[in-house]
Design an enzyme around this catalytic site. Structure first.
Site, PDB file in Angstrom:
ATOM      1  N   ASP A 193       6.036  18.278  -3.035  1.00 19.68           N
ATOM      2  CA  ASP A 193       5.576  17.356  -3.865  1.00 19.68           C
ATOM      3  C   ASP A 193       4.490  16.425  -3.375  1.00 19.68           C
ATOM      4  O   ASP A 193       5.248  15.459  -2.246  1.00 19.68           O
ATOM      5  CB  ASP A 193       6.895  16.695  -4.647  1.00 19.68           C
ATOM      6  CG  ASP A 193       6.529  15.303  -5.507  1.00 19.68           C
ATOM      7  OD1 ASP A 193       5.204  15.433  -5.874  1.00 19.68           O
ATOM      8  OD2 ASP A 193       7.157  14.578  -5.827  1.00 19.68           O
ATOM      9  N   HIS A 364       8.872   9.628  -7.320  1.00 15.23           N
ATOM     10  CA  HIS A 364       8.440  10.596  -6.270  1.00 15.23           C
ATOM     11  C   HIS A 364       8.512   9.797  -4.894  1.00 15.23           C
ATOM     12  O   HIS A 364       8.535   8.675  -4.802  1.00 15.23           O
ATOM     13  CB  HIS A 364       7.057  10.773  -6.493  1.00 15.23           C
ATOM     14  CG  HIS A 364       6.717  11.530  -7.749  1.00 15.23           C
ATOM     15  ND1 HIS A 364       6.659  12.831  -8.079  1.00 15.23           N
ATOM     16  CD2 HIS A 364       6.698  10.826  -9.170  1.00 15.23           C
ATOM     17  CE1 HIS A 364       6.391  13.168  -9.214  1.00 15.23           C
ATOM     18  NE2 HIS A 364       6.304  12.131 -10.052  1.00 15.23           N
TER      19      HIS A 364
END
Length: 551
Positions: A193, A364
């Protein structure tokens, strides 16, 4: 001995962009799809409801697709699943909460023939010639997973969306040990990610939001209206916990928020004490109410935006209300969020928003966590995923810093084929990949040309020229009549319209003199002449539609 096939990794969405995540893992005749997400339209995609990946590669190879495996329950990972299953009916593997959210989506889209397989973290499932494992990670929604694939040429790890939260709201930490174990055994490829790859340091724990909520609740004198993502179950749990602590009742508004809260309670992912949830029409003093709603991104039809524009059927903003926007704007949504905040403040609300207030943290990983993941996995090859190009590039640089060979960091775009054997990896060709627009019930029937027409109509307007010609000739019996919409106001531009009329009449005379009878030629000459004239007078290029009727 049979020659080994090459392993192919083909991202169909999520590279060079935020959203519509979808990746194909293919070995021989076995295809596994990771996620099937959607993206929301840009401001210039007039009339478009959703954007999904181009799935033509999967539809053409539907007999090879063995399964879809889902990392977590956000729209940008499950929102396109209904459209995929409508074309390619294969089993779906996901954890419990994700299955609940997917089921709601499929019912909403009238998909009845599907197979949902619930898996648990730590499970390993044989799909075709590959084994797929699910690893528990932390994100802004519970039950998020990273995936690993044991393939005939080596192990692939896909992190999904993640951050390393040592104090998660539900107390379930990321399974760092499993990542370390995979790294020790050897990993051919890591896909990780990249959303926060440009952000230095670590991402704060979700529990820090709880402290900010308590501070805001303590100061609030009237109603509290809290807007966040409907899928952020951990955030909703903290809001409910804080409401209980400050003796407030909770009402839930917004279709997606109501659905997700209901699913999360039924599946045991939300703990709500008896009597805390109330219906919107139940009456309590203002200082005993918390309203949970959607609209943290300024979406025009969502709950908070309707309240801000005095257009909500059950809530009107009053002076003394405290509005907490517990999210940061997704790139492109800043204007809508700013407009919503302005309108709320005009109505007298106290608005708490912005990262400095600590009422939102990202789901994130930031740079230090991304580096730790690279250190745990020690991959031979690395593909940064889930991010715009600059994020992918920054993440690639981090990988080189952590010891991955520079020529083993592969940065591509959607449709790129990455090919691997057990000792090599490189970019090869491309497959069809791009954006498919969903407009109402139409999927893919609105393409780039239609979008371009809509943009021209929005920016320049349209001029319609209606002419009646004698059958088989170019002799005008009536007209030309000129109608303008979105170009100029006819009553204020009579001279311009009169001159345009004369120019078109002159074209028809020339066509008649030259014995030109083909409608296509007449229309083309009218369009060209009028376009030149209007541009010369206004410096605008409206869409020009000549319409011929024959008598």
């Amino acid at each position: 001995m049979a020659k080994k096939e090459k392993l192919m990794v083909i991202p169909l969405g999520g590279l060079g962009e935020i959203g519509k995540n979808m990746t194909v893992i293919q070995y021989g005749n076995d295809i596994i799809v990771i996620d099937a997400g959607l993206a929301f339209p840009d401001d210039d995609m007039f009339g478009i409801d959703l954007v999904i990946p181009d799935m033509s590669y999967l539809i053409e190879n539907r007999d090879k697709v063995r399964a879809v495996v889902i990392t977590h329950g956000h729209e940008d990972h499950i929102g396109g699943l209904s459209y995929l299953l409508n074309e390619v009916n294969v089993p779906v593997y996901a954890t419990k909460l994700v299955c609940g959210l997917i089921e709601g989506k499929l019912k909403e889209n009238h998909i009845t023939n599907y197979t949902l397989n619930e898996v648990h973290h730590g499970d390993e499932v044989q799909i075709g010639c590959m084994k797929v494992g699910f690893i528990h990670t932390n994100h802004s929604i519970p039950d998020a997973s990273a995936l690993y694939f044991r393939t005939p040429v080596g192990t692939i790890v896909h992190t999904g969306d993640f951050k390393m939260d040592l104090t998660p709201v539900d107390g379930r930490q990321m399974d760092i040990h499993k990542f370390a174990e995979l790294g020790r055994r050897g990993v051919l490829l890591l896909m990780s990610d990249s959303t926060n790859a440009e952000r230095a340091g670590y991402t704060e724990s979700e529990t820090t939001v709880g402290h900010a909520f308590r501070k805001a609740f303590r100061a609030a004198k009237g109603r509290i209206i809290l807007a966040t993502f409907a899928s952020n179950i951990s955030r909703i749990q903290q809001a409910i916990n804080t409401a209980v602590q400050f003796k407030r009742k909770v009402t839930v508004l917004g279709r997606s928020m109501v659905n997700n809260v209901q699913i999360a309670i039924e599946l045991g992912y939300l703990d709500v004490p008896e009597g805390v949830l109330i219906e919107p029409d139940e009456r309590y003093p203002d200082d005993q109410i918390l309203i949970l709603t959607t609209g943290s991104q300024g979406e025009p039809m969502a709950g908070l935006s309707r309240m801000a524009s005095n257009n909500h059927r059950s809530v009107s903003i009053m002076p003394g209300d405290t509005v907490i926007i517990s999210a940061t704007p997704i790139p492109g949504n800043e204007t809508g969020v700013g407009r919503t905040i302005d309108n709320l403040m005009r109505l007298g609300a106290n608005v708490i928003a912005g990262r400095d207030k600590k009422i939102h943290v990202s789901g994130h990983a930031s740079q230090e966590e991304l580096k730790l993941m690279l250190e745990l996995i020690k991959p031979k090859y690395f593909i940064p995923v889930h991010g715009e190009y600059r994020m992918l590039k920054t993440h690639g640089d981090l990988a080189v810093m952590m010891g991955v060979a520079k020529d083993h960091v592969l940065i591509g775009d959607n449709g790129q084929i990455f090919e691997f054997s057990n000792r090599s990896g490189h970019k090869t060709g491309h497959v069809n990949a791009g954006r498919v627009f969903v407009d109402g019930l139409g999927v893919g029937d609105v393409g780039n040309i239609v979008i371009r027409d809509r943009q021209q109509l929005a920016m320049e307007g349209v001029v319609i020229v209606v002419m009646t010609l004698a059958k088989g000739t170019s002799h005008p019996l009536a007209g030309p009549d000129i109608v303008s919409r979105g170009f100029v106001y006819v009553r204020d531009s009579e001279e311009l319209i009169r001159e345009a009329h004369d120019r078109v009449a002159a074209v028809l005379e020339r066509c008649e003199a030259g014995n030109i009878r083909e409608w296509a030629v007449i229309k083309s000459q009218v369009r060209d002449t009028l376009s030149r004239y209007l541009y010369e007078k206004t410096r605008r290029r409206p869409m020009i539609l000549p319409i011929i009727m024959e008598v």
